[in-house]
Design a protein around this motif. Structure first.
Motif, PDB file in Angstrom:
ATOM      1  N   GLY A 145     -26.948  14.223  -6.860  1.00 38.90           N
ATOM      2  CA  GLY A 145     -25.705  14.283  -7.609  1.00 38.90           C
ATOM      3  C   GLY A 145     -25.751  15.382  -8.658  1.00 38.90           C
ATOM      4  N   ALA A 146     -24.691  15.483  -9.418  1.00 39.05           N
ATOM      5  CA  ALA A 146     -24.582  16.537 -10.435  1.00 39.05           C
ATOM      6  C   ALA A 146     -25.703  16.476 -11.465  1.00 39.05           C
ATOM      7  N   CYS A 147     -26.212  15.272 -11.713  1.00 42.06           N
ATOM      8  CA  CYS A 147     -27.263  15.099 -12.724  1.00 42.06           C
ATOM      9  C   CYS A 147     -28.619  14.767 -12.098  1.00 42.06           C
ATOM     10  N   GLY A 148     -28.814  15.171 -10.866  1.00 41.26           N
ATOM     11  CA  GLY A 148     -30.089  14.913 -10.202  1.00 41.26           C
ATOM     12  C   GLY A 148     -30.258  13.439  -9.918  1.00 41.26           C
ATOM     13  N   LYS A 149     -31.376  12.885 -10.309  1.00 41.08           N
ATOM     14  CA  LYS A 149     -31.658  11.474 -10.024  1.00 41.08           C
ATOM     15  C   LYS A 149     -30.983  10.531 -11.012  1.00 41.08           C
ATOM     16  N   SER A 150     -30.466  11.068 -12.069  1.00 36.84           N
ATOM     17  CA  SER A 150     -29.760  10.262 -13.062  1.00 36.84           C
ATOM     18  C   SER A 150     -28.265  10.264 -12.747  1.00 36.84           C
ATOM     19  N   THR A 151     -27.548   9.366 -13.397  1.00 39.55           N
ATOM     20  CA  THR A 151     -26.098   9.326 -13.230  1.00 39.55           C
ATOM     21  C   THR A 151     -25.441   9.941 -14.460  1.00 39.55           C
ATOM     22  N   PRO A 152     -24.220  10.426 -14.323  1.00 36.47           N
ATOM     23  CA  PRO A 152     -23.525  10.947 -15.504  1.00 36.47           C
ATOM     24  C   PRO A 152     -23.402   9.892 -16.610  1.00 36.47           C
ATOM     25  N   GLU A 153     -23.244   8.625 -16.229  1.00 37.20           N
ATOM     26  CA  GLU A 153     -23.142   7.567 -17.240  1.00 37.20           C
ATOM     27  C   GLU A 153     -24.440   7.422 -18.032  1.00 37.20           C
ATOM     28  N   MET A 154     -25.580   7.510 -17.348  1.00 38.02           N
ATOM     29  CA  MET A 154     -26.869   7.417 -18.049  1.00 38.02           C
ATOM     30  C   MET A 154     -27.072   8.626 -18.968  1.00 38.02           C
ATOM     31  N   GLU A 155     -26.672   9.793 -18.500  1.00 40.56           N
ATOM     32  CA  GLU A 155     -26.791  10.995 -19.326  1.00 40.56           C
ATOM     33  C   GLU A 155     -25.850  10.922 -20.526  1.00 40.56           C
ATOM     34  N   ALA A 156     -24.679  10.337 -20.339  1.00 40.23           N
ATOM     35  CA  ALA A 156     -23.728  10.185 -21.446  1.00 40.23           C
ATOM     36  C   ALA A 156     -24.318   9.304 -22.538  1.00 40.23           C
ATOM     37  N   LEU A 157     -25.049   8.273 -22.150  1.00 37.33           N
ATOM     38  CA  LEU A 157     -25.667   7.384 -23.139  1.00 37.33           C
ATOM     39  C   LEU A 157     -26.694   8.118 -23.990  1.00 37.33           C
ATOM     40  N   LYS A 158     -27.344   9.124 -23.423  1.00 40.51           N
ATOM     41  CA  LYS A 158     -28.329   9.912 -24.173  1.00 40.51           C
ATOM     42  C   LYS A 158     -27.661  10.736 -25.270  1.00 40.51           C
ATOM     43  N   LEU A 159     -26.334  10.915 -25.148  1.00 37.93           N
ATOM     44  CA  LEU A 159     -25.604  11.700 -26.140  1.00 37.93           C
ATOM     45  C   LEU A 159     -25.021  10.841 -27.257  1.00 37.93           C
ATOM     46  N   ALA A 160     -25.496   9.606 -27.383  1.00 38.76           N
ATOM     47  CA  ALA A 160     -25.013   8.707 -28.439  1.00 38.76           C
ATOM     48  C   ALA A 160     -25.107   9.331 -29.834  1.00 38.76           C
ATOM     49  N   PRO A 161     -26.162  10.100 -30.146  1.00 38.57           N
ATOM     50  CA  PRO A 161     -26.221  10.719 -31.476  1.00 38.57           C
ATOM     51  C   PRO A 161     -25.068  11.691 -31.744  1.00 38.57           C
TER      52      PRO A 161
ATOM     53  N   ASP B 137     -20.888  16.812 -39.403  1.00 44.56           N
ATOM     54  CA  ASP B 137     -22.159  17.478 -39.107  1.00 44.56           C
ATOM     55  C   ASP B 137     -22.658  17.037 -37.737  1.00 44.56           C
ATOM     56  N   VAL B 138     -23.370  17.931 -37.068  1.00 46.41           N
ATOM     57  CA  VAL B 138     -23.963  17.613 -35.778  1.00 46.41           C
ATOM     58  C   VAL B 138     -25.445  17.336 -36.008  1.00 46.41           C
ATOM     59  N   PRO B 139     -25.902  16.107 -35.758  1.00 47.39           N
ATOM     60  CA  PRO B 139     -27.310  15.771 -35.970  1.00 47.39           C
ATOM     61  C   PRO B 139     -28.242  16.598 -35.073  1.00 47.39           C
ATOM     62  N   ASP B 140     -29.455  16.839 -35.547  1.00 46.38           N
ATOM     63  CA  ASP B 140     -30.429  17.615 -34.781  1.00 46.38           C
ATOM     64  C   ASP B 140     -30.725  16.977 -33.422  1.00 46.38           C
ATOM     65  N   ASN B 141     -30.837  15.633 -33.394  1.00 46.03           N
ATOM     66  CA  ASN B 141     -31.146  14.982 -32.114  1.00 46.03           C
ATOM     67  C   ASN B 141     -29.980  15.127 -31.129  1.00 46.03           C
ATOM     68  N   CYS B 142     -28.776  15.270 -31.615  1.00 44.40           N
ATOM     69  CA  CYS B 142     -27.624  15.555 -30.755  1.00 44.40           C
ATOM     70  C   CYS B 142     -27.773  16.953 -30.166  1.00 44.40           C
ATOM     71  N   CYS B 143     -28.091  17.919 -31.013  1.00 43.56           N
ATOM     72  CA  CYS B 143     -28.250  19.302 -30.548  1.00 43.56           C
ATOM     73  C   CYS B 143     -29.343  19.408 -29.487  1.00 43.56           C
ATOM     74  N   GLN B 144     -30.429  18.663 -29.676  1.00 42.09           N
ATOM     75  CA  GLN B 144     -31.517  18.682 -28.693  1.00 42.09           C
ATOM     76  C   GLN B 144     -31.050  18.151 -27.341  1.00 42.09           C
TER      77      GLN B 144
END
Length: 118
Positions: free
Chosen positions: A25-41, A52-59
């Motif tokens: 898929g577009a995100c390899g073995k992960s799903t877009p929903e799982m990747e979206a959760l990583k962007l919670a910061p 302000d954009v937190p550093d962990n968000c930028c990463q």
């Protein structure tokens, strides 16, 4: 002849499902929903352009930005939509993070018709 066309269509659909199940898929073995959760910061920064954009968000955005197809899939995901992000604000995050290698002008399809020319 119709039977052969129908069989061909079924084979194409089956192959498409197998590729998705195997991580093509577009995100390899992960799903877009799982990747979206990583962007919670990034939640506040994706709702208010002045926050302000937190550093962990930028990463996380930097990692995700290496795969523009996945980034678009995340932006179009149900998780992103239900979180209240504003796509027109979220797309400013890479610039606000001063990321040098950001996908400038990358289009995520006509679902963001206010942002792209379809």
């Amino acid at each position: 002849m119709k039977a052969i066309c129908l069989l061909g269509l079924l084979v194409v659909v089956a192959i498409g499902r197998l590729e998705t199940a195997n991580g093509a898929g577009a995100c390899g073995k992960s799903t877009p929903e799982m990747e979206a959760l990583k962007l919670a910061p990034c939640a506040m920064a994706a709702q208010d352009e002045k926050s302000d954009v937190p550093d962990n968000c930028c990463q996380q955005v930097k990692k995700l930005g290496q795969n523009p197809g996945c980034l678009c899939a995340v932006m179009l995901s149900d998780t992103a939509k239900s979180s209240g992000i504003k796509p027109e604000v979220a797309i400013t995050i890479p610039k606000r993070c001063n990321l040098a290698d950001r996908p400038v002008g990358y289009k995520c399809g006509c679902k963001f018709s206010s942002l792209t020319h379809c």
